[in-house]
Design a protein around this motif. Structure first.
Motif, PDB file in Angstrom:
ATOM      1  N   LEU A  32      -3.879  13.128   7.015  1.00  0.00           N
ATOM      2  CA  LEU A  32      -4.024  11.745   6.853  1.00  0.00           C
ATOM      3  C   LEU A  32      -4.440  11.170   8.125  1.00  0.00           C
ATOM      4  N   TRP A  33      -3.974  11.552   9.296  1.00  0.00           N
ATOM      5  CA  TRP A  33      -4.217  11.012  10.624  1.00  0.00           C
ATOM      6  C   TRP A  33      -5.488  11.728  11.069  1.00  0.00           C
ATOM      7  N   ILE A  34      -5.937  12.720  10.784  1.00  0.00           N
ATOM      8  CA  ILE A  34      -7.477  13.350  10.944  1.00  0.00           C
ATOM      9  C   ILE A  34      -8.460  12.594  10.046  1.00  0.00           C
ATOM     10  N   SER A  40      -6.396   2.732  11.100  1.00  0.00           N
ATOM     11  CA  SER A  40      -5.678   3.267   9.962  1.00  0.00           C
ATOM     12  C   SER A  40      -4.354   4.142  10.755  1.00  0.00           C
ATOM     13  N   ARG A  41      -4.861   4.783  11.808  1.00  0.00           N
ATOM     14  CA  ARG A  41      -4.038   5.719  12.648  1.00  0.00           C
ATOM     15  C   ARG A  41      -2.892   4.886  13.220  1.00  0.00           C
ATOM     16  N   GLU A  42      -3.093   3.667  13.693  1.00  0.00           N
ATOM     17  CA  GLU A  42      -2.145   2.818  14.013  1.00  0.00           C
ATOM     18  C   GLU A  42      -1.063   2.428  13.205  1.00  0.00           C
ATOM     19  N   ALA A  43      -1.634   2.031  11.868  1.00  0.00           N
ATOM     20  CA  ALA A  43      -0.659   1.699  10.540  1.00  0.00           C
ATOM     21  C   ALA A  43       0.081   2.923  10.302  1.00  0.00           C
ATOM     22  N   VAL A  75       6.370   2.805   3.058  1.00  0.00           N
ATOM     23  CA  VAL A  75       6.309   2.085   4.034  1.00  0.00           C
ATOM     24  C   VAL A  75       4.775   2.142   4.224  1.00  0.00           C
ATOM     25  N   SER A  76       4.141   1.166   3.894  1.00  0.00           N
ATOM     26  CA  SER A  76       2.579   0.986   4.126  1.00  0.00           C
ATOM     27  C   SER A  76       2.155   1.364   5.196  1.00  0.00           C
ATOM     28  N   PRO A  77       1.171   2.218   5.449  1.00  0.00           N
ATOM     29  CA  PRO A  77       0.313   2.910   4.270  1.00  0.00           C
ATOM     30  C   PRO A  77       0.808   4.207   3.721  1.00  0.00           C
ATOM     31  N   LEU A  78       2.113   4.196   3.874  1.00  0.00           N
ATOM     32  CA  LEU A  78       2.397   5.697   3.474  1.00  0.00           C
ATOM     33  C   LEU A  78       3.441   5.784   1.979  1.00  0.00           C
ATOM     34  N   GLY A  79       3.512   6.666   1.329  1.00  0.00           N
ATOM     35  CA  GLY A  79       4.529   7.012   0.487  1.00  0.00           C
ATOM     36  C   GLY A  79       5.224   8.436   0.875  1.00  0.00           C
ATOM     37  N   HIS A  95       7.608  15.243   1.631  1.00  0.00           N
ATOM     38  CA  HIS A  95       6.258  14.967   1.144  1.00  0.00           C
ATOM     39  C   HIS A  95       5.825  13.584   1.717  1.00  0.00           C
ATOM     40  N   VAL A  96       4.664  13.397   2.100  1.00  0.00           N
ATOM     41  CA  VAL A  96       4.393  12.073   2.594  1.00  0.00           C
ATOM     42  C   VAL A  96       2.651  12.258   2.041  1.00  0.00           C
ATOM     43  N   TRP A  97       2.278  10.860   1.442  1.00  0.00           N
ATOM     44  CA  TRP A  97       0.959  10.642   1.303  1.00  0.00           C
ATOM     45  C   TRP A  97       0.425   9.132   1.526  1.00  0.00           C
ATOM     46  N   SER A  98      -0.783   8.953   1.294  1.00  0.00           N
ATOM     47  CA  SER A  98      -1.300   7.577   1.836  1.00  0.00           C
ATOM     48  C   SER A  98      -1.306   6.875   0.357  1.00  0.00           C
ATOM     49  N   ILE A  99      -0.788   5.655   0.378  1.00  0.00           N
ATOM     50  CA  ILE A  99      -0.641   4.600  -0.489  1.00  0.00           C
ATOM     51  C   ILE A  99      -1.985   3.510  -0.444  1.00  0.00           C
ATOM     52  N   SER A 100      -2.810   3.796   0.428  1.00  0.00           N
ATOM     53  CA  SER A 100      -3.842   2.861   0.802  1.00  0.00           C
ATOM     54  C   SER A 100      -5.078   2.836  -0.287  1.00  0.00           C
TER      55      SER A 100
END
Length: 104
Positions: A32-34, A40-43, A75-79, A95-100
């Motif tokens: 997600l970071w890459i 978005s990285r800050e978020a 916790v936006s932007p992550l689930g 497990h972690v994913w983007s919810i954006s």
């Protein structure tokens, strides 16, 4: 998790949990970071810090039950999903994913 002099601290009766990110969740976070731009990285950084704080200090207020003794939260932007091991006071982020949503 540190609390400084005049800052907020948990109540003396608060049960503190150690938050451990499974390697699979760290790998997902790295992808997600890459794939993210600077804002978005800050978020993501803010969200991961918030996840750690919430799970360590207010665990009973975080998430909803899921099958397999897991819980889910956002916790936006992550689930993320996590497991609680009360016997050794540890919480495992599994497990972690983007919810954006991308704007189109």
């Amino acid at each position: 998790l540190l609390y400084h002099g005049t800052g907020a601290s948990p109540p003396s009766h608060a049960l503190m949990y150690k938050v451990v990110w499974r390697q699979s969740a760290l790998d997902e976070l790295a992808v997600l970071w890459i794939e993210s731009d600077a804002s978005s990285r800050e978020a993501i950084t803010v969200a991961t810090t918030e996840i750690d704080v919430r799970l360590a200090t207010t665990l009973n207020e975080v998430g909803e039950s899921r099958p397999g003794n897991r819980r889910i939260s956002f916790v936006s932007p992550l689930g993320f999903t996590f497991e609680v091991k009360s016997i050794n006071q540890r919480v495992f982020v599994v497990h972690v994913w983007s919810i954006s949503c991308e704007k189109g």
